[in-house]
Design an enzyme around this catalytic site. Structure first.
Site, PDB file in Angstrom:
ATOM      1  N   HIS A  74       0.815  -1.220   0.000  1.00  0.00           N
ATOM      2  CA  HIS A  74       0.000   0.000   0.000  1.00  0.00           C
ATOM      3  C   HIS A  74       0.848   1.270   0.000  1.00  0.00           C
ATOM      4  O   HIS A  74       0.334   2.356  -0.267  1.00  0.00           O
ATOM      5  CB  HIS A  74      -0.994  -0.009   1.168  1.00  0.00           C
ATOM      6  CG  HIS A  74      -0.405   0.181   2.525  1.00  0.00           C
ATOM      7  ND1 HIS A  74      -0.214  -0.854   3.413  1.00  0.00           N
ATOM      8  CD2 HIS A  74       0.012   1.289   3.173  1.00  0.00           C
ATOM      9  CE1 HIS A  74       0.287  -0.386   4.547  1.00  0.00           C
ATOM     10  NE2 HIS A  74       0.442   0.927   4.413  1.00  0.00           N
TER      11      HIS A  74
ATOM     12  N   ASP B  92       0.115  -7.664   1.281  1.00  0.00           N
ATOM     13  CA  ASP B  92       0.555  -6.278   1.484  1.00  0.00           C
ATOM     14  C   ASP B  92       2.073  -6.168   1.539  1.00  0.00           C
ATOM     15  O   ASP B  92       2.627  -5.369   2.292  1.00  0.00           O
ATOM     16  CB  ASP B  92      -0.070  -5.670   2.741  1.00  0.00           C
ATOM     17  CG  ASP B  92       0.031  -4.141   2.765  1.00  0.00           C
ATOM     18  OD1 ASP B  92       0.235  -3.548   1.687  1.00  0.00           O
ATOM     19  OD2 ASP B  92      -0.067  -3.560   3.853  1.00  0.00           O
TER      20      ASP B  92
ATOM     21  N   SER C 113       4.623   2.483   7.786  1.00  0.00           N
ATOM     22  CA  SER C 113       4.286   1.345   6.930  1.00  0.00           C
ATOM     23  C   SER C 113       5.487   0.858   6.134  1.00  0.00           C
ATOM     24  O   SER C 113       6.172   1.638   5.482  1.00  0.00           O
ATOM     25  CB  SER C 113       3.191   1.726   5.937  1.00  0.00           C
ATOM     26  OG  SER C 113       1.934   1.557   6.493  1.00  0.00           O
TER      27      SER C 113
END
Length: 391
Positions: free
Chosen positions: A128, A158, A240
């Site tokens: 992402h 992911d 992230s």
């Protein structure tokens, strides 16, 4: 207007206004919202919209050389004194292997983190973080900036791999540990780029393992279901794709999402990381094959309970449908069976079983503990393979 509070959302830090400066200013934000939801560590509403526009075929599937042996170049593991982790030594050892990632495209951008996979310049991050497409710039701990390109992405887990187009000779690759050995209460350190503050280190403990977490997959349709490591170390938008280290400086997870009180607030001590074993396996497949294989049970599931012959009630995953010709059906699993464990690990519901299956490899044999008509039995299943879909 109803709001779904059960899904996690990828966390990408908000982009700075164009043109992007070398480092964007940061300001503190006070959050007073009372809604609860899980947020992925790289996104805001505006960025989320930008990520949704990514073409399905983004992320080259060109043949790549496999990652080279990394032992001589990895960040040196650190030995604690036996009483408490030496976090200063760990941070000094591992920070050179952690990078800040900025993605800029016509529709906007995102910021995240990454960890150096090998000295050829490959970097593991979250899908992402790079899903929106655009120009990717990677900043090393000493401030050097390099352009990067996507090697491969895997929305199902992911995980993504990017590569520096002109890597330096002194790139330091991270050392990876065995995430299967991670235990509740173990000390950990998250290092990343929260809110553009590169090389930020935060510490905490492992709060839970095998925590089923579902997050949205921007523009990809199917949610990401992860058998995650839960930590209380502070994780915020921009973390992230960054590494979670153990007390010896080995990567045991890739931080990906948090539970927060609103989509604009930060850490409340509920962070989640993709186990390193899963991330490393997927990354290797992306480099070698351009795509990752996913284990497949061949069932449609719902949350439920089962009562055993001795009157005990257990949580489990109810089989709504076993796909004809699929691994589960071929092994004898039936509609209305309740799966309460996989390889002796408890199953608390549909997401729990899905997460357990997705962290395994096609061809693995698993033993399901099933309650059928009040009787408990075991069913051995050889997992199949498919790109995406149901458990």
């Amino acid at each position: 207007m109803s709001i779904d509070l059960t899904q996690t959302v990828p966390l990408v830090a908000p982009p700075p206004p164009p043109p992007p400066p070398p480092r964007r200013p940061w300001r503190a934000v006070v959050v007073t919202a009372v809604v609860t939801g899980v947020v992925a560590v790289a996104g805001t509403v505006a960025v989320q919209a930008a990520l949704d526009d990514r073409p399905d075929d983004a992320g080259p599937a060109q043949e790549q050389a496999a990652p080279e042996e990394r032992a001589p170049e990895t960040a040196p593991p650190v030995t604690a004194d036996g009483t408490a982790p030496d976090w200063q030594a760990v941070a000094e050892a591992v920070r050179p292997s952690v990078v800040a990632i900025a993605v800029r495209g016509p529709a906007g951008g995102s910021e995240g983190s990454g960890v150096v996979l090998d000295t050829d310049g490959r970097i593991i991050t979250n899908d992402h973080v790079v899903a929106g497409g655009g120009r990717i710039m990677v900043t090393l701990v000493d401030g050097r900036v390099y352009e990067a390109e996507v090697v491969g992405t895997d929305p199902t887990t992911d995980v993504a791999v990017i590569a520096l187009t002109d890597p330096p000779d002194d790139l330091v690759a991270a050392a990876f540990g065995d995430s299967d050995e991670v235990a509740v209460g173990e000390p950990v350190m998250a290092v990343g780029n929260p809110l553009g503050l590169d090389s930020t280190a935060t510490t905490g403990i492992v709060s839970a393992v095998d925590r089923p977490v579902s997050t949205g997959s921007p523009g990809r349709g199917e949610p990401v279901v992860t058998n995650a490591i839960q930590v209380d170390a502070a994780i915020n938008p921009g973390n992230s794709g960054g590494p979670l280290f153990d007390a010896s400086g080995r990567v045991v997870g890739i931080t990906s999402s948090i539970l927060t009180t609103s989509r604009s607030s930060g850490s409340i001590g509920l962070g989640f990381a993709i186990p390193a074993n899963l991330a490393l396996r997927v990354a290797t497949e992306l480099v070698e094959d351009g795509a990752a294989a996913h284990a497949f049970l061949g069932v449609r599931l719902a949350d439920g309970t089962a009562r055993t012959a001795d009157g005990t009630v257990r949580l489990g995953a109810v089989v709504v449908e076993a796909t004809a010709g699929g691994p589960a059906a071929d092994a004898g699993l039936r509609t209305d069976d309740v799966v309460v464990a996989i390889d002796d690990e408890p199953v608390s519901g549909a997401e729990s079983l899905t997460a357990q299956v997705r962290e395994r490899t096609p061809g693995d044999e698993v033993t399901l503990t099933v309650v059928r008509g009040g009787e408990t039995r075991t069913v051995d299943v050889v997992l199949g393979s498919r790109e995406e879909g149901r458990a």
